[in-house]
Design an enzyme around this catalytic site. Structure first.
Site, PDB file in Angstrom:
ATOM      1  N   GLY A  15       0.790  -1.223   0.000  1.00  0.00           N
ATOM      2  CA  GLY A  15       0.000   0.000   0.000  1.00  0.00           C
ATOM      3  C   GLY A  15       0.820   1.269   0.000  1.00  0.00           C
ATOM      4  O   GLY A  15       0.311   2.334   0.345  1.00  0.00           O
ATOM      5  N   LYS A  46      -0.292   2.351  -4.350  1.00  0.00           N
ATOM      6  CA  LYS A  46      -0.831   3.674  -4.638  1.00  0.00           C
ATOM      7  C   LYS A  46      -0.542   4.129  -6.068  1.00  0.00           C
ATOM      8  O   LYS A  46      -1.294   4.918  -6.642  1.00  0.00           O
ATOM      9  CB  LYS A  46      -0.239   4.694  -3.646  1.00  0.00           C
ATOM     10  CG  LYS A  46      -0.694   4.518  -2.198  1.00  0.00           C
ATOM     11  CD  LYS A  46      -2.165   4.848  -2.032  1.00  0.00           C
ATOM     12  CE  LYS A  46      -2.555   4.999  -0.568  1.00  0.00           C
ATOM     13  NZ  LYS A  46      -2.417   3.772   0.202  1.00  0.00           N
ATOM     14  N   ASP A 122      -8.559   6.491   2.076  1.00  0.00           N
ATOM     15  CA  ASP A 122      -7.497   7.212   2.784  1.00  0.00           C
ATOM     16  C   ASP A 122      -6.800   8.186   1.836  1.00  0.00           C
ATOM     17  O   ASP A 122      -6.832   8.035   0.622  1.00  0.00           O
ATOM     18  CB  ASP A 122      -6.483   6.242   3.372  1.00  0.00           C
ATOM     19  CG  ASP A 122      -5.849   5.353   2.315  1.00  0.00           C
ATOM     20  OD1 ASP A 122      -6.598   4.856   1.450  1.00  0.00           O
ATOM     21  OD2 ASP A 122      -4.626   5.136   2.347  1.00  0.00           O
ATOM     22  N   ASP A 123      -6.153   9.193   2.429  1.00  0.00           N
ATOM     23  CA  ASP A 123      -5.329  10.155   1.697  1.00  0.00           C
ATOM     24  C   ASP A 123      -6.090  10.860   0.579  1.00  0.00           C
ATOM     25  O   ASP A 123      -5.617  10.932  -0.568  1.00  0.00           O
ATOM     26  CB  ASP A 123      -4.082   9.463   1.129  1.00  0.00           C
ATOM     27  CG  ASP A 123      -3.172   8.942   2.221  1.00  0.00           C
ATOM     28  OD1 ASP A 123      -3.369   9.340   3.381  1.00  0.00           O
ATOM     29  OD2 ASP A 123      -2.286   8.132   1.921  1.00  0.00           O
ATOM     30  N   TYR A 176      -7.875   6.879   9.861  1.00  0.00           N
ATOM     31  CA  TYR A 176      -7.633   5.496  10.221  1.00  0.00           C
ATOM     32  C   TYR A 176      -6.590   5.412  11.322  1.00  0.00           C
ATOM     33  O   TYR A 176      -5.963   4.399  11.534  1.00  0.00           O
ATOM     34  CB  TYR A 176      -7.220   4.658   8.992  1.00  0.00           C
ATOM     35  CG  TYR A 176      -6.092   5.206   8.158  1.00  0.00           C
ATOM     36  CD1 TYR A 176      -4.782   4.812   8.392  1.00  0.00           C
ATOM     37  CD2 TYR A 176      -6.332   6.090   7.128  1.00  0.00           C
ATOM     38  CE1 TYR A 176      -3.748   5.290   7.620  1.00  0.00           C
ATOM     39  CE2 TYR A 176      -5.305   6.566   6.348  1.00  0.00           C
ATOM     40  CZ  TYR A 176      -4.007   6.175   6.598  1.00  0.00           C
ATOM     41  OH  TYR A 176      -2.985   6.660   5.829  1.00  0.00           O
ATOM     42  N   ASP A 242       7.920   5.011   2.716  1.00  0.00           N
ATOM     43  CA  ASP A 242       7.660   5.804   1.514  1.00  0.00           C
ATOM     44  C   ASP A 242       7.614   7.300   1.790  1.00  0.00           C
ATOM     45  O   ASP A 242       7.596   8.100   0.852  1.00  0.00           O
ATOM     46  CB  ASP A 242       6.364   5.350   0.827  1.00  0.00           C
ATOM     47  CG  ASP A 242       5.148   5.392   1.728  1.00  0.00           C
ATOM     48  OD1 ASP A 242       5.306   5.633   2.945  1.00  0.00           O
ATOM     49  OD2 ASP A 242       4.032   5.160   1.227  1.00  0.00           O
ATOM     50  N   ASN A 270       2.377  -2.872   6.231  1.00  0.00           N
ATOM     51  CA  ASN A 270       2.658  -2.107   5.011  1.00  0.00           C
ATOM     52  C   ASN A 270       4.132  -1.715   5.080  1.00  0.00           C
ATOM     53  O   ASN A 270       4.477  -0.705   5.679  1.00  0.00           O
ATOM     54  CB  ASN A 270       1.761  -0.870   4.957  1.00  0.00           C
ATOM     55  CG  ASN A 270       2.011  -0.032   3.723  1.00  0.00           C
ATOM     56  OD1 ASN A 270       2.264  -0.553   2.645  1.00  0.00           O
ATOM     57  ND2 ASN A 270       1.949   1.285   3.877  1.00  0.00           N
TER      58      ASN A 270
END
Length: 685
Positions: A15, A46, A122-123, A176, A242, A270
């Protein structure tokens, strides 16, 4: 099989942001998961266009063939393949065509043989479009409505995951984790709506107290489970890298007690963007899942007998197994396939670099690569440990360098301290040498695939310790190699971090966290703008302070706190934690506008024209959180054109006075004619 009897979901979520893993890497992951007793894989890269940006687009025949092959490979290794879609960037929830597009895309993947799914929100931006505002009362209701409809369309799959979003923190994005829940987990309207209205057959992803959580406690999971009305699936970012291309995490899965396992639906890690370094993250997670607590309370895959989980022991087990992988002769071109013989088993096939050459007695001997050892891998792990802590060896090296630099005046002394300095300098030199030796051994391992995933990181740390080693030599009066000399005109490797590093060094709170000098606090604090709803808690802290000091002194800052004067723009901030408001800062760029009379000399106000009222509750031990709060307001005052700010304190408010002195932000000002029961502190901007 009923929902209650489902196997505990354990495995990996792909992810992260960046280049997705290859199909062959994913198949290798499935092989490892089966071997170690894990059972799940969440497909959510992503930067896969058709997962996120172009989520409406169906897969081509070639792409479909790849996904079918991947799903089949997961099944062969008893790994549950969970396909995730992230439509939140631009979906209109109230448009039936958009919902139909979601169903069409997931139905296509269902046709590939996939039976488990996830919708991730998310995001993303959280402002609903006008059409959605007309159709739904809240963002949560919009997401839940569409998710429930898709879940039923897919005939209620055994595993269906939902990743939520925060309504009030657009910049930060996700709800989250606990830190983004407004005002708290129990009182979050968003989470309560999700918990109440999301179909009971859908599981919810949760990262813990923060997006990257240092600790996840049983109490925190019980709290969120009560709101969500179901146990969550942990999306664990403890090994994710990341967000920082200079960091890699090779430490063990830790600070998650095994008592969590019966209170969770599952745990998915992740991990690092680079595939090969995740050997440790996934291996130690598998060991955690097989603990005696897990075996006793939760149905798991496999027949392994569990044992008490010890992070250090789990790390050594992982590194021992990883060492075997390093000795496999794998190449990026696919030669030396995984699972084949190691170089030691296939020596007859090794290429000869000498071509029969034998050096003479006066010639240079042939170069012989030293084999990589378990001690080398342990050192590697400790240099690239975890987001909130360095490994033991890294910490010792930082401590030694700090001591050597602080006591360099004794380097040439013949005293006992001078002798100690030289001994510790020699020890530091040896530790730096061990890092260089590790680098050299890693550079010559047979498995080039692992090496290339690690190379940029180990090259960087080798360069860093080499410069530190040269610096200590300089402190001791010795001359380092000319290329490592600390001069006003260094080579590019002498100033690291590029443009990003320069930006970070200019920020008031400094973007780089120094884990050596400022270890992270375990409590989660939030800095946010003050709202009218906060006034009762602000006044409670204010009155507690007045009770403590028992001094009646008229302060300019009191008028800001009590609401008689409105603070300047961006100058009213709150510090809060799980229990509520625990600190505040209010500031006014022109203090004179709040004065009913000329309380302070004009000469002081010329240098310090702004006033700040602040109070930090005694329950806040984290100086760093308070400092960030204050610096944020100072930055706003600086932007408004102010050149200085003062803050008033009653002279017997010793707790706050001493607390501020430790922050090294304000200094006591000498003001003529000041009452003895008043102290003024200030700082230039």
């Amino acid at each position: 099989m009923s929902k209650k009897s489902r196997i505990f979901l354990s495995g990996v979520v792909e992810g992260f942001y960046g280049r997705p893993w290859t199909m062959s890497q994913r198949k290798e992951l499935f092989r490892r998961e089966q071997k170690w007793g894990l059972n799940g894989y969440l497909y959510a890269p992503k930067d896969d266009y058709k997962h996120r940006m172009y989520w409406r687009d169906l897969y081509s025949l070639e792409e479909a063939d790849q996904l079918m092959t991947l799903i089949s490979a997961a099944k062969e290794h008893n790994v549950e393949f969970i396909y995730a879609l992230s439509p939140g960037l631009d979906i209109t929830f109230s448009n039936p065509k958009e919902v139909a597009a979601l169903k069409r895309k997931l139905s296509q993947v269902c046709g590939f043989g996939c039976r488990s799914f996830a919708l991730l929100f998310d995001d993303i931006e959280t402002e609903m479009c006008p059409a959605d505002k007309e159709a739904f009362s809240s963002f949560a209701e919009a997401q839940v409505s569409v998710t429930n409809e898709v879940f039923l369309h897919l005939e209620e799959p055994q595993t269906f995951l939902f990743c939520p979003t925060e309504l009030t923190l657009v910049v930060c994005g996700a709800d989250y984790c606990a830190a983004f829940c407004s005002p708290s987990v129990p009182l979050s309207a968003y989470l309560n709506t999700v918990g109440e209205k999301l179909n009971a057959g859908i599981d919810i992803l949760w990262t813990g107290p923060k997006v990257v959580s240092q600790d996840i406690s049983v109490a925190s999971i019980e709290e969120v489970s009560a709101v969500l009305r179901r146990p969550p699936v942990i999306w664990d970012n403890i090994h994710a890298n990341d967000y920082d291309p200079q960091r890699l995490f090779l430490g063990p899965f830790k600070n998650r007690p095994t008592e969590l396992i019966p209170k969770l639906r599952g745990v998915l890690t992740n991990p690092n963007c680079e595939f090969e370094p995740n050997f440790v993250a996934v291996h130690t997670l598998a060991t955690w899942c097989k603990s005696s607590y897990a075996q006793k309370d939760v149905p798991m895959d496999g027949d392994d007998q569990g044992s008490d989980y010890n992070p250090h022991e789990a790390l050594q087990l992982a590194l021992t197994d990883w060492l075997v992988e390093f000795n496999r002769a794998d190449q990026p071109d696919g030669s030396g396939a995984r699972g084949g013989r190691s170089k030691r088993d296939a020596s007859e096939e090794e290429p000869m670099q000498t071509d029969g050459y034998v050096p003479g007695p006066k010639d240079n001997p042939l170069y012989t690569a030293e084999p990589l050892t378990l001690a080398d891998l342990t050192l590697l792990s400790e240099l690239f440990y975890l987001p909130y802590e360095h490994g033991p060896t890294a910490l010792v090296m930082l401590q030694e360098l700090h001591w050597l630099r602080s006591n360099c005046d004794a380097a040439a002394d013949e005293s006992e301290k001078g002798k100690e300095w030289r001994q510790r300098a020699e020890k530091f030199d040896e530790m730096c040498g061990a890092v260089v030796q590790m680098f050299n051994r890693l550079s010559n391992v047979p498995n080039r695939i692992i090496l290339y995933d690690l190379y940029n990181y180990i090259c960087d740390i080798k360069s860093g310790v080499t410069m530190a080693k040269a610096y200590v030599k300089t402190l001791g009066g010795r001359t380092p190699h000319p290329s490592l000399a600390l001069t006003d005109d260094p080579e590019p490797w002498g100033f690291r971090g590029a443009l990003s590093g320069e930006f970070q060094r200019m920020l008031p709170s400094h973007g780089n966290r120094d884990l050596f000098r400022s270890p992270p606090a375990t409590r989660v604090y939030t800095i946010r703008p003050c709202t009218p709803k906060d006034q009762p808690e602000v006044m409670k802290i204010f009155k507690e302070m007045q009770t403590e000091t028992q001094q009646k002194v008229e302060l300019v800052g009191d008028r800001l706190v009590e609401g008689h004067v409105t603070p300047s723009q961006n100058c009213s901030l709150i510090l809060d934690d799980a229990s509520g408001v625990c600190g505040y800062v209010f500031a006014l760029s022109d203090a004179k506008t709040a004065m009913t009379k000329s309380q302070y000399p004009e000469t002081m106000l010329q240098d310090f024209p702004s006033v700040m009222a602040l109070q930090i509750h005694s329950k806040v031990p984290d100086h760093d959180a308070a400092k960030r709060l204050i610096l944020q307001v100072l930055s706003a005052l600086r932007d408004s054109g102010s050149k200085g700010v003062f803050s008033e304190f009653r002279s017997n408010d010793r707790r706050m006075f001493d607390f501020l002195k430790t922050l090294n932000v304000f200094q006591v000002l000498k003001v003529e004619g000041l009452p003895t029961n008043l102290v003024i502190m200030g700082t230039k901007l």
